[in-house]
Design an enzyme around this catalytic site. Structure first.
Site, PDB file in Angstrom:
ATOM      1  N   LYS A  13     -51.539  57.208 -52.488  1.00  0.00           N
ATOM      2  CA  LYS A  13     -50.222  57.643 -52.960  1.00  0.00           C
ATOM      3  C   LYS A  13     -50.377  58.697 -54.055  1.00  0.00           C
ATOM      4  CE  LYS A  13     -48.711  53.546 -54.322  1.00  0.00           C
ATOM      5  NZ  LYS A  13     -49.864  52.690 -53.981  1.00  0.00           N
ATOM      6  N   ARG A  88     -41.030  49.372 -55.741  1.00  0.00           N
ATOM      7  CA  ARG A  88     -41.987  48.487 -55.097  1.00  0.00           C
ATOM      8  C   ARG A  88     -41.332  47.192 -54.628  1.00  0.00           C
ATOM      9  NH1 ARG A  88     -46.698  50.794 -58.003  1.00  0.00           N
ATOM     10  NH2 ARG A  88     -48.635  49.891 -57.327  1.00  0.00           N
ATOM     11  N   ARG A 127     -63.615  54.156 -57.242  1.00  0.00           N
ATOM     12  CA  ARG A 127     -62.652  55.125 -57.781  1.00  0.00           C
ATOM     13  C   ARG A 127     -62.860  55.389 -59.275  1.00  0.00           C
ATOM     14  NH1 ARG A 127     -56.230  54.474 -56.803  1.00  0.00           N
ATOM     15  NH2 ARG A 127     -56.294  52.792 -58.322  1.00  0.00           N
ATOM     16  N   ARG A 160     -60.403  52.344 -63.824  1.00  0.00           N
ATOM     17  CA  ARG A 160     -59.255  51.564 -64.276  1.00  0.00           C
ATOM     18  C   ARG A 160     -59.610  50.095 -64.404  1.00  0.00           C
ATOM     19  NH1 ARG A 160     -54.207  53.456 -60.621  1.00  0.00           N
ATOM     20  NH2 ARG A 160     -53.862  51.216 -60.695  1.00  0.00           N
ATOM     21  N   ARG A 171     -53.408  42.574 -56.721  1.00  0.00           N
ATOM     22  CA  ARG A 171     -52.540  43.709 -56.380  1.00  0.00           C
ATOM     23  C   ARG A 171     -52.232  43.736 -54.888  1.00  0.00           C
ATOM     24  NH1 ARG A 171     -56.059  48.327 -58.711  1.00  0.00           N
ATOM     25  NH2 ARG A 171     -54.442  49.780 -58.032  1.00  0.00           N
TER      26      ARG A 171
HETATM   27  P1  AMP Z   1     -50.437  51.956 -59.629  1.00  0.00           P
HETATM   28  O1  AMP Z   1     -51.008  52.990 -60.546  1.00  0.00           O
HETATM   29  O2  AMP Z   1     -49.257  52.470 -58.847  1.00  0.00           O
HETATM   30  O3  AMP Z   1     -51.490  51.323 -58.745  1.00  0.00           O
HETATM   31  O4  AMP Z   1     -49.862  50.782 -60.560  1.00  0.00           O
HETATM   32  C1  AMP Z   1     -50.703  50.059 -61.422  1.00  0.00           C
HETATM   33  C2  AMP Z   1     -50.001  48.806 -61.897  1.00  0.00           C
HETATM   34  O5  AMP Z   1     -48.822  49.151 -62.624  1.00  0.00           O
HETATM   35  C3  AMP Z   1     -49.535  47.860 -60.805  1.00  0.00           C
HETATM   36  O6  AMP Z   1     -50.569  46.996 -60.359  1.00  0.00           O
HETATM   37  C4  AMP Z   1     -48.430  47.099 -61.535  1.00  0.00           C
HETATM   38  O7  AMP Z   1     -48.981  46.166 -62.447  1.00  0.00           O
HETATM   39  C5  AMP Z   1     -47.784  48.208 -62.359  1.00  0.00           C
HETATM   40  N1  AMP Z   1     -46.703  48.911 -61.638  1.00  0.00           N
HETATM   41  C6  AMP Z   1     -46.674  50.217 -61.276  1.00  0.00           C
HETATM   42  N2  AMP Z   1     -45.534  50.523 -60.648  1.00  0.00           N
HETATM   43  C7  AMP Z   1     -44.804  49.370 -60.593  1.00  0.00           C
HETATM   44  C8  AMP Z   1     -43.538  49.022 -60.060  1.00  0.00           C
HETATM   45  N3  AMP Z   1     -42.772  49.927 -59.424  1.00  0.00           N
HETATM   46  N4  AMP Z   1     -43.125  47.747 -60.213  1.00  0.00           N
HETATM   47  C9  AMP Z   1     -43.877  46.826 -60.846  1.00  0.00           C
HETATM   48  N5  AMP Z   1     -45.096  47.071 -61.375  1.00  0.00           N
HETATM   49  C10 AMP Z   1     -45.559  48.341 -61.247  1.00  0.00           C
END
Ligand code: AMP
Length: 205
Positions: A13, A88, A127, A160, A171
């Site tokens: 993404k 999400r 990553r 990360r 996740r």
């Molecule tokens: P990402 O960078 O998109 O993989 O997001 C990393 C983490 O941020 C996720 O595992 C969640 O803990 C949190 N997060 C990001 N976007 C959302 C969302 N739309 N709703 C809830 N938690 C989120």
């Protein structure tokens, strides 16, 4: 163009959102990035979100929704954007529809990136990212020219916290639990577009 990207962690993404933003001039809004920044700055939202993000659980809808609504309340709110990792959940999707409605903006498409879980595991474990310019690398498929250093800006690359094995498992579990409903929501509105997320980045784009 106003897009939402949906897909499991590691589905690309962020990579595709970056390309879309660079090539089509869309504003890239990644809620993961927004949350990590809030955590680093130790804002009130960041403090509340930190335990969820670190362990790989979804941050409560109210916190994420408020961060997004805030971005759209600002005078420089984006008219053309790509959402990376938001909404999400169906609750977030309903909320986001309201936010967009308030500004008379509608969605062009919701792109669901399809990648199987084994591939996701491989991608996340290798990553690395640049904390400064956000460039992404992978030890196997896209290594930096100098190990541990960003090709673009020379900063030291970081992994990360939530790319650790246990957080990745959580996740993926969260993704499985929430995505089917989200996909159904957007499919019923005729917005869903499914794209194979494996293979060449340009082809996926
Ligand atoms: P990402 O960078 O998109 O993989 O997001 C990393 C983490 O941020 C996720 O595992 C969640 O803990 C949190 N997060 C990001 N976007 C959302 C969302 N739309 N709703 C809830 N938690 C989120």
């Amino acid at each position: 163009m106003r897009l939402i990207l949906v897909g499991p962690p590691g589905s690309g993404k962020g990579t595709q959102a970056k390309l879309l933003s660079e090539r089509l001039g869309l504003t890239h809004i990644g809620t993961g990035d927004v949350l990590r920044e809030a955590i680093q700055l130790q804002t009130a939202a960041g403090k509340q979100a930190a335990p969820y993000v670190t362990s790989g659980r979804l941050v409560p809808d109210t916190i994420v929704n408020e961060l997004v609504a805030d971005r759209f309340r600002r005078r420089d709110r984006p008219e053309r954007f790509v959402m990376d990792g938001y909404p999400r959940t169906v609750q977030q999707a309903v909320f986001f529809d309201q936010v967009l409605g308030q500004h008379s903006l509608d969605l062009t498409a919701v792109v669901s990136l399809l990648v199987d879980e084994e591939e996701v595991g491989r991608r996340l474990s290798g990553r690395w990212g640049c904390p400064r310019c956000k460039a992404l690398y992978h030890t196997v498929s896209k290594p930096p020219k100098v190990a541990g250093t960003c090709d673009v800006c020379g900063a030291r690359l970081e992994q990360r916290d939530d790319d650790r094995e246990e957080a990745v498992r959580t996740r993926l579990q969260e993704f499985r639990q929430t995505t089917a409903d989200l996909i159904r929501y957007y499919r019923s509105r005729g917005l869903l577009c499914e794209v194979p997320g494996e293979g060449d980045i340009e082809q996926i784009y």
